[in-house]
Design an enzyme around this catalytic site. Structure first.
Site, PDB file in Angstrom:
ATOM      1  N   GLU A  55     -89.722  23.880   6.759  1.00  0.00           N
ATOM      2  CA  GLU A  55     -89.472  24.385   5.404  1.00  0.00           C
ATOM      3  C   GLU A  55     -88.035  24.906   5.277  1.00  0.00           C
ATOM      4  OE1 GLU A  55     -90.035  28.222   4.081  1.00  0.00           O
ATOM      5  OE2 GLU A  55     -91.460  28.798   5.655  1.00  0.00           O
ATOM      6  N   LYS A  83     -97.862  36.684   7.256  1.00  0.00           N
ATOM      7  CA  LYS A  83     -96.847  37.722   7.457  1.00  0.00           C
ATOM      8  C   LYS A  83     -97.522  39.085   7.384  1.00  0.00           C
ATOM      9  CE  LYS A  83     -93.941  36.032   4.380  1.00  0.00           C
ATOM     10  NZ  LYS A  83     -93.955  34.583   4.236  1.00  0.00           N
TER      11      LYS A  83
HETATM   12  N1  PSU Z   1     -92.162  32.869   6.611  1.00  0.00           N
HETATM   13  C1  PSU Z   1     -91.029  33.474   7.041  1.00  0.00           C
HETATM   14  N2  PSU Z   1     -90.058  33.730   6.129  1.00  0.00           N
HETATM   15  C2  PSU Z   1     -90.177  33.320   4.833  1.00  0.00           C
HETATM   16  C3  PSU Z   1     -91.356  32.666   4.405  1.00  0.00           C
HETATM   17  C4  PSU Z   1     -92.313  32.482   5.331  1.00  0.00           C
HETATM   18  O1  PSU Z   1     -90.908  33.779   8.218  1.00  0.00           O
HETATM   19  O2  PSU Z   1     -89.247  33.511   4.070  1.00  0.00           O
HETATM   20  C5  PSU Z   1     -91.483  32.127   3.008  1.00  0.00           C
HETATM   21  C6  PSU Z   1     -92.271  30.820   3.085  1.00  0.00           C
HETATM   22  O3  PSU Z   1     -91.513  29.811   2.497  1.00  0.00           O
HETATM   23  C7  PSU Z   1     -93.537  31.102   2.319  1.00  0.00           C
HETATM   24  C8  PSU Z   1     -93.012  32.048   1.285  1.00  0.00           C
HETATM   25  O4  PSU Z   1     -94.114  29.945   1.768  1.00  0.00           O
HETATM   26  O5  PSU Z   1     -92.174  32.906   2.054  1.00  0.00           O
HETATM   27  C9  PSU Z   1     -94.119  32.774   0.576  1.00  0.00           C
HETATM   28  O6  PSU Z   1     -93.615  33.319  -0.593  1.00  0.00           O
HETATM   29  P1  PSU Z   1     -94.615  33.930  -1.678  1.00  0.00           P
HETATM   30  O7  PSU Z   1     -95.238  35.102  -0.981  1.00  0.00           O
HETATM   31  O8  PSU Z   1     -93.738  34.311  -2.829  1.00  0.00           O
HETATM   32  O9  PSU Z   1     -95.609  32.846  -2.028  1.00  0.00           O
END
Ligand code: PSU
Ligand code: MN
Length: 304
Positions: A27, A161
């Site tokens: 990603e 996370k």
């Molecule tokens: N994992 C990480 N750092 C990130 C993300 C995931 O270590 O920045 C990102 C991923 O792209 C994930 C996104 O899909 O954060 C999720 O964002 P949200 O909670 O707004 O859906």
């Protein structure tokens, strides 16, 4: 079905896919929104190198000036990492960035969509998005969870996370029929920490077993992806007890600052890097590389 004209598959990726050789999707929101410069660019290059060293082809996915890239050249990767106003692209806005010729990093959800379109079955990231703490008020639930339910890609992560409500995230995944597989562990890892109080719903210990499980699901016409939760390397982990108060503080600050929507995750990650004096960033990079290695091994198992 031919790919739309705005999709550009890197020649090395195209060749590998045509020959049935292993490819791992990566990603790019972690590059554009997940960590500070210049570590983002260094990390992106190192993660690709880990995949290649295992014998698979890395395909970092991103939108550059409206071109949907499956695999970046080194120059493109550098340009994305130094881009000042890249969008954060998920299912809702991936096509917007293409139509409006914008540049952006793809989240787990958007990367899964593009990987499936290109025929890539495995994807490595750091941690997925999920149900945020306080979601009963904010309704903030990442579209990563819906994507896992619908798109047939194996996502290798270090678990949800730890800024999220992990039990609620697991409940949503269960409701939507997404298998959560602890890799060599009975507990769901919590990103920076190798363990959480949550038992892993399923456990597998080898890349081959993960490949076999996903192929069995496909044979049963069970659609959708799978979440592999791979604990961070022991030498890099930050114990949950140490992270807890820092995460709470970052969350309180985010609430006080009125941060909402897609800005929440980048804000929290950035605050935690500061609050840990950079230690969480080193852990983040180590766990992404660890996930890239496992994803490459799963891709190899799937292709043999
Ligand atoms: N994992 C990480 N750092 C990130 C993300 C995931 O270590 O920045 C990102 C991923 O792209 C994930 C996104 O899909 O954060 C999720 O964002 P949200 O909670 O707004 O859906
Ligand atoms: Mn959100």
């Amino acid at each position: 079905m031919p790919l739309p004209a705005f999709v550009e598959v890197h020649p090395a990726v195209k060749e590998a896919l045509a020959a049935g050789r292993p490819v791992v999707a990566l990603e790019s929101t972690i590059i554009t929104h997940g960590m500070p410069k210049p570590q983002n660019s260094i990390m992106a290059g190192e993660v690709e190198a880990v995949v290649a060293a295992e014998g698979a082809v890395p395909a970092t996915i991103a939108v550059l000036g409206g071109r949907l890239k499956v695999g970046l050249s080194e120059e493109e990767r550098e340009a994305l990492a130094s881009e000042g106003d890249a969008m954060k692209l998920s299912r809702a806005d991936l096509a917007f960035a293409v139509a409006e010729k914008r540049t952006g990093g793809t989240t787990v959800a958007a990367t899964m969509i593009v990987a499936a379109l290109a025929g890539i079955r495995v994807f490595a990231t750091g941690g997925i998005g999920g149900v945020h703490k306080g979601a009963e008020e904010s309704f903030d639930i990442s579209s990563d969870l819906d994507e896992l339910a619908r798109t047939p890609v194996i996502v290798v992560s270090a678990g949800p996370k730890a800024i999220l409500d992990i039990p609620k995230t697991l409940e949503v995944l269960e409701t939507r029929g997404v298998p959560v597989v602890g890799f060599g562990t009975d507990n769901v890892p919590a990103f920076w920490s190798r363990t959480s109080p949550c038992p892993a719903p399923l456990r597998l210990d080898t890349p081959e077993a993960i490949a076999r499980f996903q192929e069995t699901r496909a044979a049963l016409s069970i659609s959708g992806g799978m979440l592999v939760a791979n604990p961070a390397p022991a030498e890099a982990e930050i114990p949950a007890a140490e992270m807890e108060s820092l995460i709470a503080r970052a969350q309180t600050e985010a609430n006080a600052a009125g941060i909402s929507g897609k800005a929440v995750t980048p804000y929290l990650l950035d605050r935690i890097v500061t609050l840990t004096g950079g230690r969480s960033l080193a852990t983040n990079i180590a766990l992404i590389k660890n996930n890239a290695r496992l994803a490459a091994r799963i891709a190899i198992a799937l292709s043999s």
